[in-house]
Motif scaffolding. Structure first.
Motif, PDB file in Angstrom:
ATOM      1  N   GLN A 579       1.164  -1.319   0.214  1.00  0.00           N
ATOM      2  CA  GLN A 579       0.280   0.329  -0.299  1.00  0.00           C
ATOM      3  C   GLN A 579       0.873   1.197   0.229  1.00  0.00           C
ATOM      4  OE1 GLN A 579      -3.113   0.417   2.674  1.00  0.00           O
ATOM      5  NE2 GLN A 579      -2.002   2.538   3.146  1.00  0.00           N
ATOM      6  N   VAL A 626      -6.216  20.312  -1.216  1.00  0.00           N
ATOM      7  CA  VAL A 626      -5.489  18.813  -0.022  1.00  0.00           C
ATOM      8  C   VAL A 626      -5.760  18.240  -1.123  1.00  0.00           C
ATOM      9  CG1 VAL A 626      -6.743  17.685   1.427  1.00  0.00           C
ATOM     10  CG2 VAL A 626      -6.562  19.995   1.570  1.00  0.00           C
ATOM     11  N   SER A 627      -4.836  16.905  -1.486  1.00  0.00           N
ATOM     12  CA  SER A 627      -4.952  15.493  -1.712  1.00  0.00           C
ATOM     13  C   SER A 627      -4.382  14.904  -1.695  1.00  0.00           C
ATOM     14  CB  SER A 627      -3.971  15.597  -2.939  1.00  0.00           C
ATOM     15  OG  SER A 627      -1.875  15.631  -2.807  1.00  0.00           O
ATOM     16  N   SER A 628      -4.891  13.861  -1.598  1.00  0.00           N
ATOM     17  CA  SER A 628      -4.040  12.385  -1.439  1.00  0.00           C
ATOM     18  C   SER A 628      -5.140  11.177  -2.373  1.00  0.00           C
ATOM     19  CB  SER A 628      -6.316  11.935  -0.146  1.00  0.00           C
ATOM     20  OG  SER A 628      -5.679  10.637   0.174  1.00  0.00           O
ATOM     21  N   LEU A 629      -3.063  10.626  -2.521  1.00  0.00           N
ATOM     22  CA  LEU A 629      -3.986   9.508  -3.263  1.00  0.00           C
ATOM     23  C   LEU A 629      -3.615   7.824  -2.835  1.00  0.00           C
ATOM     24  CD1 LEU A 629      -1.541  11.374  -6.511  1.00  0.00           C
ATOM     25  CD2 LEU A 629      -3.742  10.630  -6.312  1.00  0.00           C
ATOM     26  N   LEU A 630      -4.198   6.410  -3.413  1.00  0.00           N
ATOM     27  CA  LEU A 630      -3.808   5.373  -2.739  1.00  0.00           C
ATOM     28  C   LEU A 630      -4.250   4.455  -3.281  1.00  0.00           C
ATOM     29  CD1 LEU A 630      -4.459   3.652   0.510  1.00  0.00           C
ATOM     30  CD2 LEU A 630      -6.044   4.017  -0.013  1.00  0.00           C
ATOM     31  N   ARG A 632      -3.174   0.373  -3.873  1.00  0.00           N
ATOM     32  CA  ARG A 632      -3.135  -1.258  -3.001  1.00  0.00           C
ATOM     33  C   ARG A 632      -3.020  -2.103  -4.091  1.00  0.00           C
ATOM     34  NH1 ARG A 632      -8.017  -0.084   1.383  1.00  0.00           N
ATOM     35  NH2 ARG A 632      -6.823   0.557   2.876  1.00  0.00           N
ATOM     36  N   ASN A 660      -6.572  -1.896  -6.426  1.00  0.00           N
ATOM     37  CA  ASN A 660      -7.644  -0.923  -6.371  1.00  0.00           C
ATOM     38  C   ASN A 660      -7.629  -0.080  -7.111  1.00  0.00           C
ATOM     39  OD1 ASN A 660      -5.245   1.019  -5.702  1.00  0.00           O
ATOM     40  ND2 ASN A 660      -6.789   1.950  -3.485  1.00  0.00           N
ATOM     41  N   PHE A 662      -9.659   2.177 -10.097  1.00  0.00           N
ATOM     42  CA  PHE A 662     -10.649   2.428 -10.124  1.00  0.00           C
ATOM     43  C   PHE A 662     -12.262   1.720 -11.116  1.00  0.00           C
ATOM     44  CE2 PHE A 662     -13.580   5.845  -8.542  1.00  0.00           C
ATOM     45  CZ  PHE A 662     -13.438   5.921  -7.265  1.00  0.00           C
TER      46      PHE A 662
ATOM     47  N   TYR B  31     -10.495  -4.120   0.735  1.00  0.00           N
ATOM     48  CA  TYR B  31      -9.039  -3.621   0.837  1.00  0.00           C
ATOM     49  C   TYR B  31      -8.880  -2.779  -0.451  1.00  0.00           C
ATOM     50  CZ  TYR B  31      -3.946  -3.389   1.421  1.00  0.00           C
ATOM     51  OH  TYR B  31      -3.196  -3.041   1.326  1.00  0.00           O
ATOM     52  N   LEU B  32      -9.266  -3.888  -1.511  1.00  0.00           N
ATOM     53  CA  LEU B  32      -9.472  -3.125  -3.137  1.00  0.00           C
ATOM     54  C   LEU B  32     -10.228  -1.655  -3.166  1.00  0.00           C
ATOM     55  CD1 LEU B  32      -7.702  -6.520  -4.784  1.00  0.00           C
ATOM     56  CD2 LEU B  32      -6.800  -4.550  -4.385  1.00  0.00           C
ATOM     57  N   ALA B  34     -11.135   0.305  -1.498  1.00  0.00           N
ATOM     58  CA  ALA B  34     -10.987   1.786  -1.246  1.00  0.00           C
ATOM     59  C   ALA B  34     -10.327   2.765  -2.679  1.00  0.00           C
ATOM     60  CB  ALA B  34      -9.954   2.449  -0.695  1.00  0.00           C
ATOM     61  N   LYS B  35     -11.169   4.009  -2.428  1.00  0.00           N
ATOM     62  CA  LYS B  35     -10.969   4.569  -3.886  1.00  0.00           C
ATOM     63  C   LYS B  35      -9.341   5.481  -4.238  1.00  0.00           C
ATOM     64  CE  LYS B  35     -13.948   8.272  -3.634  1.00  0.00           C
ATOM     65  NZ  LYS B  35     -14.323   9.900  -2.957  1.00  0.00           N
ATOM     66  N   PRO B  36      -8.416   5.072  -5.464  1.00  0.00           N
ATOM     67  CA  PRO B  36      -7.143   5.377  -5.343  1.00  0.00           C
ATOM     68  C   PRO B  36      -6.597   6.892  -4.791  1.00  0.00           C
ATOM     69  CG  PRO B  36      -8.474   5.144  -7.873  1.00  0.00           C
ATOM     70  CD  PRO B  36      -9.274   5.048  -6.520  1.00  0.00           C
ATOM     71  N   ASP B  37      -7.932   7.771  -5.468  1.00  0.00           N
ATOM     72  CA  ASP B  37      -7.696   9.536  -5.072  1.00  0.00           C
ATOM     73  C   ASP B  37      -8.501   9.939  -4.539  1.00  0.00           C
ATOM     74  OD1 ASP B  37      -7.736  11.667  -5.680  1.00  0.00           O
ATOM     75  OD2 ASP B  37      -7.190  12.002  -7.984  1.00  0.00           O
ATOM     76  N   GLY B  38      -8.138  11.179  -3.657  1.00  0.00           N
ATOM     77  CA  GLY B  38      -9.649  11.674  -2.815  1.00  0.00           C
ATOM     78  C   GLY B  38     -10.133  12.638  -3.353  1.00  0.00           C
ATOM     79  N   LYS B  39      -9.887  12.681  -4.250  1.00  0.00           N
ATOM     80  CA  LYS B  39     -10.158  13.978  -5.203  1.00  0.00           C
ATOM     81  C   LYS B  39     -11.382  12.455  -7.010  1.00  0.00           C
ATOM     82  CE  LYS B  39      -9.407  18.693  -4.565  1.00  0.00           C
ATOM     83  NZ  LYS B  39      -7.813  18.779  -4.169  1.00  0.00           N
TER      84      LYS B  39
END
Lengths: 1073, 460
Positions: A579, A626-630, A632, A660, A662, B31-32, B34-39
């Motif tokens: 992750q 503000v940004s957030s990338l995830l 997994r 993950n 999208f 688990y998979l 989850a959003k890859p980008d909060g925006k």
């Protein structure tokens, strides 16, 4: 060695009655690889129990009471050698010691999941030793691979050194072409520049499916595994120090084929006479930017200047070349210093490797500098039997200061002008910063505002000292792992790694900077007489932060068993979870005062009238975000091989990946990939008797890897955006549809077939490998022209292409001379040719194929990076108009050519990237002196020479030196291909010439990449200083082109920027304790 | 003992490793996910759909080719030559091959966004708590789909003929969020009836009040319907909807209170604006360095008429327009304002026999346009022909540089011999003309679309 001992033993047994005699024996001890004599080595005769040490020349004399006896020769840092002596030897005995470092019994390669013996592998691996990596001096590791790794090609077209490919393209999506970089066990999520090259032990490049498929969907572009230095059990502490200083030349701005100042001024005078500027001159609303010559001409027209004075002023400007000012005031000799310290050693159940490094660079742009501190510790311990624990930590801190407003291409007036007039003056002769027009006409910004505005002039040189733009990166990697051996053949391991990288940026633009002054002036309303400020007085402080948190967890079972000395089974299976989360913010303060640390709130909501209506009504620029990338990933994998009698090896690999990405159905996310391989060590066969070639091995593999192309999810997605500046009219947060549903997307898949042959002749005089491969990349996502009526834009991403790649990688190493001069040569030779085998959509016009070899529209049958041009029919003898072809006929109908060219009207020149490339490295050593130089060659590719387009010249001030070769009178068409000046400029006419085949040149070139000269002091001489090793070295890089195919003296590798990488000189010192 | 411990340790480690491997599997799905980008979002909620409609492109991509071809301005030889985009140069001289791909591309992109909203918001179940939001979002989706299709009718299909069968090729109608939906031309009649249907659906759903005028309101839908009916020559309905619009949004700015010296006299979202929208690609032609207001237009303003000073800034070689209702220094406004509605109601009243109501509306408007106490109201009992001529002349003076309006007026008025006008341009001694009813009043459909879909090209 072993055989020899046996023979001696055999002889001894045969002759029980030996003649015992007393005497002394002389000999010489030297390093096995360098053949340098070793002074201070200890010689001990076991039976006689006498001792001796070698002198400065490595010679010794030892008295032997009786033969046979055995000598034990030991030396720090070298493996101890025993030598039985049966008789009094005739003359000197020669003893060669091997350094501990190269004491590996067999060559092994690391895949990131396991360490494999090269001998029993089926795949294609390229291993780079520590010595090879250390040849070059650079603060980063990636650029060191250039020219020493087989099959790796660096694409330098953007002027940087960080973009490379392993065996060419495997995807057609820009931004997804980089190979995967693995450090020790895990993919490196942070900035690869955090890695100090001094901490690297070896690098393995995984090239074919059998080697890389263990990395599954991330392996499509090849994998580079970096192994860092580790301690060794049962080794005394060793301290190493490496320190060097690099000075580079200033970038050669004069390599850019720019239009001359005088020609440029003539164009301006011509345009003035055509009335080209009259509209802008009358525009007292937007105040478009004017150049100094244009201003002078209008002053002359209005009678402010006499014709003589105007000409005098203009002629003075003809003498100027802004590149002189840039070289003098904006660039300097870059200076980089690099220091590193390494401690390593170990006891029976504990080892350690600790290192610290410091790097500092003053970059070639004045005002830009960076430094980096790295600290690393790697420890292994065996607390109980069968259990080994690994603990590691790494810390990097990097500081960057970016105060330069930029170099030649970064400083321009704006206001529609994307270039800078070539006669611009950035400083007075005594170095005082000079203003150039910026955003608005200078005569307006100099006089408007009745003194109630801030100074509105832009002095680029002054900006360097006013800027205060820094960033700091902190990176911590912690890792822990354990291996437990249940049985000698069965073990299980767990690895965990955590990484935290944070980057903090701070850009303070004080009230003196142009940016702030300009913004404040724009938001000053003087319509009521008294100024109303939309933005408070003071500086602007921008702060940004970026934090990466990543973890990797892996569990793996290993089984490795040898049955009956013949059947070697090797199997691993495991699963991992990875992750990485990146969070960032940007925050701006207006009216910031660094003394009191205060800022002033602003109204981001109301539209303010801008000064003189220059920008209409505007809200205060709002950049907060503000940004957030995830990201997994979950994977399971297995890999196994079976070898029979060290002769035949079969291997197989399978893997499934999920992430993950999208909006993809979970079952679609799982991609199974497999590979298989076979190798045959021919030289181990009983029937093999070719003594000239004692090692011969054949390999064949086939398998799949993938590309996780996250760029195109399969559902409708929208991205929320902050209302900022011109992207909003209503100040509300909004969302932009970023992707339209495309349920048929599949992952890209790359099948690779690889045949290899490894060999070495007796005594390794000639060794190497030959490989042939074929890659079939299917389901590649490519942009296809869309029906714009559907509303999803002009192009769509679809699984639309198949790319076939054929290639050859050859590595040859020869030992040309052994003594007294040791001379070795390494030849790398690679061929990599790709061809678009299928592309589902053909564009409506062949003109859409026209391009410079970046990944855009693909032509079936041509390389993916093809340079494709308009067919050229020379200039029209009557008027110098460029002529192309339309419907196969010579044509000056530019609009038709540009909009609807047919198949016969365009020409495929060939690949923009070298298809045949490699290097030739020679290493020569005489006693302590070593010389190494690398010649790199790149063939079979093309580039487009930058040439003038009149529309760009008139409107954006961008021009090149082909201008002075333009057609001017009938007859010129036989000497030149540069079209006549036309007015008004027709961008289509420009395009037919700019993108014609005449401007495509062969890129082939050979260059002397680097030279390294080193002096390694004789260990005997430095032993008194308490040193194990002392080496001084000098190194020069980017030395220059030896031969090039083009006659314009252009460096084909740096066409986009026009500025070749500057030559660098380094001086360094290595000390070992 | 030691051996036993070792064995136990060995076993437990083995189990641990195995269970670790298998424990990963079941929780995987969650688990998979989850959003890859909060925006990033897969738009599903009313908030998401509202956010898509609030994006600037929805509000500033109105087509511009018709305006480039309109007669309220002109370009000097130099200004025309310095335009770098050939298509814009060609539009200016009504070149038969002028391409306007961007107008088509942008509008259909916005239509797809509107369809995403309509399809998506339509799937959000309605309940008591979200009904107002749902109606607002869904209504706006229909509004934009109708408004943007209408914007394209003025450029890419032949003029609507009142009373005619209008069976000629219309626009490809895009009515669902499906990028594989085949592109086929409908008829002109079908195109207009779809636009009317969408705008009527919107009018029923949209709220009276909106927080910002880039969002359509009920008045905006009425205004758009009035405009569409006027284009169709359905004066009764146009009158009705203009009236409905003005019932909700009657405010007019008194130009006596507007600074004529201000660089941009009008604010964005000003009180007269019913709905804000703007054009995209006109910057190059309508830059302050190029366009000059038509001299006959300038000459038509009465000396007490404040519009001349408020709208235009005189320069050395001509006057440029600065009276944009979008607060921009170049003309971009493509929305609906109350002044247009007064003029629609006036024209349609006159045309349907109610001269006094029509002239009354005109007087109401002009009272706010003339210097205080200088305006003499027109006689509400005047002759119908004179009244219509007057209203149309005031329409020209009030609404220059408003995206699409003049071009559509030319297209419809050319059908009436009394109002038909032949346009002409002069460049470098060459004169170009566009006679009434010329085929070039309808631009070419992008060549790429014709090639890819096989739909009929507009005739030349």
């Amino acid at each position: 060695m072993k055989k020899k001992n046996l023979l001696i033993f055999y002889l001894l047994a045969l002759m029980p009655a030996c003649v015992f005699a007393q005497g002394s024996t002389t000999g010489q001890v030297s390093d096995k690889t360098t053949e340098l004599s070793l002074s201070g080595a200890t010689i001990h005769s076991i039976r006689s129990n006498t001792f001796a040490t070698t002198d400065d020349q490595g010679n010794f004399r030892i008295s032997i009471r009786a033969f046979p006896d055995t000598l034990v020769i030991s030396y720090i840092g070298y493996a101890t050698v025993k030598r039985a002596i049966t008789f009094q030897p005739e003359g000197n005995i020669r003893i060669l010691l091997s350094s501990n470092i190269s004491q590996m019994q067999e060559v092994t390669v690391s895949t990131g999941y396991q360490v494999l013996p090269m001998e029993r592998s089926t795949g294609s691996y390229d291993q780079l030793s520590n010595k090879l990596i250390d040849r070059e001096v650079s603060p980063d590791i990636v650029s060191r691979l250039d020219g020493i790794a087989s099959g790796l090609l660096f694409d330098k077209r953007d002027g940087t050194t960080g973009t490379f490919s392993v065996r060419g393209l495997s995807t057609l999506t820009e931004g997804y072409t980089q190979p995967l970089i693995v450090v020790d066990n895990f993919p490196y999520e942070g900035d690869v520049n955090n890695i100090n090259p001094n901490d690297v032990e070896s690098i393995t490049v995984l090239k074919d499916a059998a080697a890389a498929s263990i990395w599954g969907t991330r392996a499509g572009n090849g994998v580079v595994v970096i192994t860092t230095k580790k301690g060794r059990y049962n080794t005394a502490m060793k301290i190493s120090l490496n320190s060097n200083l690099t000075i580079s030349q200033k970038p050669n701005l004069f390599a850019i084929p720019s239009i001359s100042s005088s020609d440029f001024i003539d164009v301006e005078k011509y345009l003035f006479n055509q009335g080209f500027y009259d509209g802008a001159n009358a525009d007292n609303f937007s105040w478009p930017v004017f150049s100094p010559v244009e201003e002078i001409l209008y002053k002359q027209q209005s009678g402010v200047l006499t014709a003589t004075e105007a000409n005098r002023q203009i002629d003075a400007l003809r003498q100027l070349d802004v590149r002189n000012d840039f070289e003098k005031y904006f660039y300097r000799n870059a200076v980089t210093q690099q220091h590193s310290l390494n401690l390593s050693g170990g006891t029976g159940n504990f080892n350690y490797d600790f290192s610290a490094g410091y790097d500092k660079s003053l970059q070639s742009l004045v005002g830009n500098q960076n430094d980096r501190i790295t600290v690393r510790s790697e420890n292994n311990l065996k607390p109980v039997k069968n259990l080994e624990i690994e603990l590691g930590a790494q810390f990097t801190q990097a500081n960057t200061q970016q105060n330069s407003p930029g170099g030649l291409n970064a400083i321009y007036p704006g206001g529609g002008k994307s270039g800078l007039y070539p006669y611009a003056r950035l400083a007075t002769p005594n170095g005082q910063p000079q203003a150039i027009p910026k955003d608005y006409r200078q005569s307006f910004t100099d006089t408007t505002g009745q003194g109630k505005l801030l100074d509105w002039s832009y002095r680029p040189l002054q900006e360097i000292s006013l800027a205060d733009n820094t960033s700091r990166l902190n990176d911590v990697v912690l890792k822990a792992g354990a291996v437990y051996h249940f049985l000698p053949s069965l073990s299980a391991e767990v690895h965990y790694q955590y990484e935290h990288q944070s980057t903090d940026g701070r850009n303070y633009q004080s009230a003196q900077t142009y940016y702030t002054r300009n913004l404040l002036n724009q938001f000053t309303d003087l319509s009521s007489g008294t100024p109303v400020y939309g933005i408070p007085r003071g500086g602007i402080l921008d702060q940004s932060g970026n934090a990466l948190n990543a973890y990797d967890l892996r569990g793996q079972v290993n089984y490795n068993h040898l049955y009956r000395q013949k059947h070697q089974l090797n199997f691993i299976a495991g699963a991992e979870v990875r992750q990485s989360r990146t969070e960032g913010f940007f925050y701006r303060d207006y009216g910031y005062d660094p003394e009191s640390l205060t800022s002033i709130p602003v109204n981001y909501v109301t539209q303010f009238p801008t000064y003189d209506g220059l920008q209409g009504d505007q809200v205060v620029p709002y950049y907060n975000d503000v940004s957030s990338l995830l990201d997994r990933n979950v994977s399971v994998y297995a890999n196994g091989s079976y070898s029979y009698d060290n002769r035949y090896t079969v291997s197989g690999s399978a893997r499934r990946d999920a992430s993950n990405i999208f909006g993809v159905e979970t079952n679609r996310k799982w991609v199974p990939l497999w590979s298989g391989g076979f190798s045959w060590q021919l030289s181990n066969e009983h029937f093999y008797h070719w003594e000239a070639v004692p090692y011969l091995k054949l390999r064949a593999t086939y398998g799949y890897s993938g590309n996780a192309n996250n760029s195109v999810p399969a559902v409708t997605t929208a991205q929320y955006r902050q209302p900022q500046g011109s992207n909003t009219i209503n100040g509300l947060p909004f969302a932009v549809v970023t992707n339209y549903p495309n349920p048929n997307l599949r992952w890209e898949k790359i099948g690779t077939l690889n045949f290899g042959l490894d060999f070495s002749t007796r005594n390794n005089r000639l060794s190497g490998s030959l490989e042939w491969y074929y890659k079939n990349a299917t389901d590649l996502i490519g942009l296809v022209p869309a029906d714009i009526t559907e509303g999803a834009g002009t192009v769509l991403s679809q699984n639309s292409a198949i790319l076939h790649t054929k290639g050859v990688d050859i590595t040859l190493n020869t030992v040309n001379l052994q003594v007294p001069v040791k001379w070795t040569t390494s030849l790398l030779f690679s061929v990599n040719r790709d061809k678009v085998a299928k592309y589902l959509y053909s564009p409506t016009s062949y003109a859409n194929y026209i391009g410079d070899g970046y990944l855009n529209t693909f032509k079936v049958g041509a390389p993916a990076n093809s340079i494709i041009s308009y067919k050229w029919a020379g200039l029209d003898p009557l008027n110098g108009n460029p002529r192309g072809y339309f419907n196969g006929q010579v044509s000056e109908d530019y609009e038709s050519i540009v909009n609807s060219a047919t198949a016969g009207d365009i020409v495929v020149s060939g690949s923009a990237l070298p298809q045949l490339f490699g290097s030739l490295r020679n290493d020569v050593q005489y006693k302590s002196l070593a010389l190494s130089f690398n010649i790199v060659y790149r063939f079979d590719y093309y580039f487009r020479r930058p040439v003038t387009g009149y529309s760009a010249l008139f409107n954006n001030w961008q021009g090149y030196n082909d201008f002075d070769q333009r057609w001017q009178k009938p007859g010129d068409e036989s000497k030149t291909n540069v079209p006549s000046l036309d007015y008004p400029a027709d961008p289509n006419r420009d395009a037919v010439y700019n993108f014609s085949q005449v401007n495509v040149l062969k890129g082939d070139n050979i260059r002397l990449q680097d030279v390294r000269l080193s002096w390694e002091f004789n260990p005997g001489m430095i032993r008194n200083l308490g040193l194990r090793q002392l080496e001084v070295y000098a190194y020069a890089n980017n030395i220059g082109i030896l031969w090039r195919a083009n006659k314009y003296h252009l460096d084909p590798d740096y066409v986009a920027t026009g500025i070749p990488l500057p030559r660098t000189y380094s001086l360094g010192l290595k000390i070992g304790l | 003992m030691k051996k036993q411990i070792k064995k136990a340790l060995r076993q437990s480690l083995g189990i641990l490793t195995l269970s670790f491997l298998f424990a990963l599997m079941p929780s995987c799905k969650k688990y998979l996910e989850a959003k890859p980008d909060g925006k990033l979002t897969v738009p599903q909620t009313l908030t998401d759909f509202q956010a898509i409609l609030d994006a600037a492109p929805m509000s500033n991509n109105y087509p511009s080719a018709g305006d480039i071809g309109s007669d309220y301005y002109y370009l000097s030889d130099n200004a025309w030559q310095t335009i770098s985009l050939i298509d814009m140069r060609n539009d200016y001289i009504w070149d038969a091959n002028a391409a306007n791909d961007y107008d088509w591309l942008y509008m259909y992109t916005m239509i797809l966004n509107a369809n995403i909203v309509i399809d998506g918001a339509g799937k959000v179940p309605a309940d008591g708590s979200n009904l107002a939001d749902r109606n607002r979002v869904l209504g706006a989706g229909y509004f934009f789909r109708g408004y943007d299709h209408y914007a394209l009718t003025g450029e890419f299909e032949a003029p609507y003929i009142p009373g005619g069968d209008n069976s000629g090729p219309g626009l490809p109608l895009k009515l669902k969020a499906d990028i594989t939906d085949p592109t086929k031309r409908s008829s002109i009649r079908q195109t207009f009836s779809q636009i009317i249907a969408d705008l009527k659906t919107a009018a029923a759903l949209l709220p009276v009040d909106v927080i910002v005028k880039s969002r359509p309101s009920k008045a905006a839908a009425f205004g758009a319907l009035a405009r569409v009916y006027l284009t169709m020559g359905d004066f009764r309905n146009a009158n009705l909807y203009a009236d409905s619009c003005l019932q909700l949004s009657p405010a007019l700015i008194d130009y006596n209170r507007v600074s004529a010296t201000a660089p941009t006299p009008f604010k964005i979202f000003n009180e007269e604006v019913v709905f804000h929208n703007a054009s995209a690609g006109r910057g190059s032609v309508f830059s302050t360095s190029r366009e000059m207001a038509d001299t006959s237009l300038l000459a038509s303003y009465d000396s007490n008429d404040l519009r001349k000073a408020v709208f235009f800034k005189p320069g050395a070689s001509g006057s440029i327009f600065k009276g944009d209702y979008g607060g921009s220094k170049t003309p971009v406004f493509a929305g609906i304002a109350a002044d247009e509605m007064y003029l629609v109601r006036a024209e349609t009243a006159v045309r349907t026999g109610n001269v006094s109501a029509g002239i009354g509306d005109l007087n109401t408007l002009l009272a706010k346009r003339f210097a205080s106490n200088t305006f003499v109201p027109y006689n509400t009992g005047m002759d119908a022909d004179a009244a219509l001529r007057l209203v149309l002349s005031e329409r020209r003076k009030e609404l220059p540089y408003r995206s699409g309006l003049r071009w559509n007026d030319l297209r419809r008025l050319n059908q009436e011999p009394g109002f038909a006008k032949s346009l002409s341009r002069n460049l470098g001694g060459v004169s170009y003309t566009l006679p009434p009813g010329d085929k070039r009043y309808t631009f070419l459909i992008p060549v790429s679309v014709v090639q890819q879909t096989g739909i009929a090209q507009n005739p030349r």
